[in-house]
Enzyme design. Structure first.
Site, mmCIF file in Angstrom:
data_model
loop_
_atom_site.group_PDB
_atom_site.id
_atom_site.type_symbol
_atom_site.label_atom_id
_atom_site.label_comp_id
_atom_site.label_asym_id
_atom_site.label_seq_id
_atom_site.Cartn_x
_atom_site.Cartn_y
_atom_site.Cartn_z
ATOM 1 N N LEU A 90 51.667 38.430 46.922
ATOM 2 C CA LEU A 90 52.012 37.259 46.141
ATOM 3 C C LEU A 90 50.904 35.906 47.066
ATOM 4 O O LEU A 90 51.228 35.352 46.937
ATOM 5 C CB LEU A 90 52.973 36.821 45.499
ATOM 6 C CG LEU A 90 54.229 37.737 44.550
ATOM 7 C CD1 LEU A 90 55.212 36.579 44.075
ATOM 8 C CD2 LEU A 90 52.972 37.651 43.287
ATOM 9 N N CYS A 91 50.212 36.506 47.724
ATOM 10 C CA CYS A 91 49.150 35.240 47.947
ATOM 11 C C CYS A 91 48.007 36.491 47.960
ATOM 12 O O CYS A 91 47.069 35.245 49.028
ATOM 13 C CB CYS A 91 49.457 35.771 49.826
ATOM 14 S SG CYS A 91 50.136 36.615 50.450
ATOM 15 N N GLY A 92 47.341 36.274 46.907
ATOM 16 C CA GLY A 92 46.395 35.794 46.942
ATOM 17 C C GLY A 92 45.303 37.189 47.716
ATOM 18 O O GLY A 92 46.011 38.650 47.847
#
Lengths: 299, 137
Positions: A90-92
């Site tokens: 969940l960090c691109g």
């Protein structure tokens, strides 16, 4: 057209997703500030270490019996790539950009007829590389930053690298990690750890230029070789530590940006869904009214 | 000749100190080294011990370091310390605890870990000694 109930549920679920992403954004922002501070604070040490090593290595250059960690093993058949990524997603594109760079590097090395080994620091590195290059992973670490990222953790990884090197497991070691530039920009960086690459003197660095002239006249205590034996493994740990700190700061930065986008997206979606919901409701009311009116007229 | 030398003390966590000083005494691996402005270029290893920063003929500040490296040039003295803490900030009970933990580790260490455990114990003992020195001074 979906029913009113379906739409209502949909809106509620997007709203709760938005709450989560916006909370994650806040958390990442708070963590980012701390991680950024420690990453910036650790830079001077690594820079000065490089400088010192630079003066040392130019002093011993061309001499016999220099530690192979500095001069190399004389061949470059086996490459060890150390990938540094985060443990959590969940960090691109943060982790996948490291993986992409690694894949490109691997295929390039393989086509040159070299052998490749992988060391994964961070759970995501292992997850991403396992499918295509699982057979090359010789070591993986995760949760190094729990409860807190310490120098010892970096030391542990560096020890393993020196151990592998002493055992003749690889000839060249390259570190691939995300360098933190700002909350929205992380730069995938390759850094050769073994053999030590003498950094090019930076023009803007006044310290580098003023020591340039008297590099060769250093006294050593004890002698050069002994200091180098101490300094080289130490440098490995320091560079590792720096990479871990940069990675951590980058991770939070990337997550903050990604979650900010997600929150905004959720906002857009809620807006659209609400519009559809209201339209549908209005259409139903109108339809009912028409039915009533036409019923009354028929009488 | 300038009468001060730029002194830098860096630990992995941060840049602890960067200021001009009159003289600094660094605990080199083979004996203490007094660094004055204009010192000849030198690179040496540093043992665990205390750095004294002198000013006006007396010790202005004492900082404990847990070993590291030192680079000296005529106008600059850079110490890369594994850890660094001002002697006045050392927590006595923490130092005691470290010595105890290190002794324990040493007694339980096998041949491989022995040297490392001994090194750690040495650092812990130096830390304790530095704390004692600060208390009495």
């Amino acid at each position: 057209m979906s029913s009113l109930k379906e739409l209502r549920n949909r809106i509620a679920s997007v709203k709760s997703t938005q709450k989560i992403t916006s909370a994650m954004k806040m958390v990442a922002a708070a963590k980012l500030r701390r991680a950024q501070e420690s990453a910036v604070a650790a830079r001077p040490y690594a820079e000065r270490m490089e400088r010192m090593l630079g003066s040392l290595s130019s002093a011993v250059q061309g001499r016999e019996g220099v530690s192979p960690m500095l001069s190399g093993t004389g061949k470059e058949d086996v490459h060890l790539l150390v990938l540094v990524t985060s443990d959590r997603g969940l960090c691109g594109g943060f982790n996948s950009s490291v993986a992409r760079r690694a894949r490109r590097k691997i295929s390039q090395l393989l086509s040159d007829g070299k052998q490749v080994k992988l060391m994964c620091v961070g759970r995501k590195a292992r997850d991403l590389m396992r499918r295509d290059h699982g057979d090359k992973i010789i070591e993986s670490y995760s949760e190094l930053d729990r409860p807190k990222l310490t120098f010892d953790a970096a030391d542990q990884v560096a020890d393993k690298i020196s151990e592998l090197f002493d055992a003749g497991e690889f000839d060249v070691c390259t570190l691939i990690y995300n360098k933190f530039q700002s909350a929205i920009a992380q730069i995938v960086t390759e850094q050769q750890l073994v053999p030590f690459a003498i950094p090019e003197a930076d023009e803007s660095d006044e310290a580098a230029s003023d020591t340039e002239a008297d590099r060769s006249v250093y006294d050593f205590e004890p002698d050069e070789a002994e200091i180098l034996d101490d300094l080289l493994p130490r440098n490995l740990a320091v560079q590792m530590f720096r990479a871990l700190l940069e990675n951590q700061a980058g991770e939070h930065g990337a997550r903050m940006t990604a979650m900010d986008n997600a929150t905004r997206n959720a906002g857009d979606m809620i807006h659209k869904l609400t519009l559809t919901y209201n339209r549908t409701r209005q259409a139903m009311i109108t339809k009912e009214l028409i039915e009533i009116i036409s019923g009354a007229e028929a009488l | 000749m300038a009468d001060t030398i730029e002194f830098e003390l860096v630990s992995p966590q941060r840049l602890m100190k960067s200021e001009p000083v009159e003289m600094v005494v660094v605990p080199g691996a083979e004996g203490d080294i007094g660094v004055l402005p204009g010192h000849s270029p030198l690179i040496c290893t540093v043992r665990a011990g205390v750095i004294d920063i002198h000013e006006g003929g007396s010790v202005k500040e004492r900082i404990f370091i847990g070993g590291g490296f030192c680079e000296v040039s005529p106008e600059r003295c850079t110490v890369l310390a594994e850890e660094a803490v001002a002697t006045t900030d050392i927590d006595r009970s923490e130092a005691d605890e470290r010595v105890r933990a290190a002794e324990e580790a040493l007694s339980g260490a096998d041949d491989d870990g022995r040297a490392e455990a001994e090194r750690r114990l040495g650092i812990a003992q130096q830390l304790k000694a530095a704390a004692d020195g600060a208390g009495s001074g």
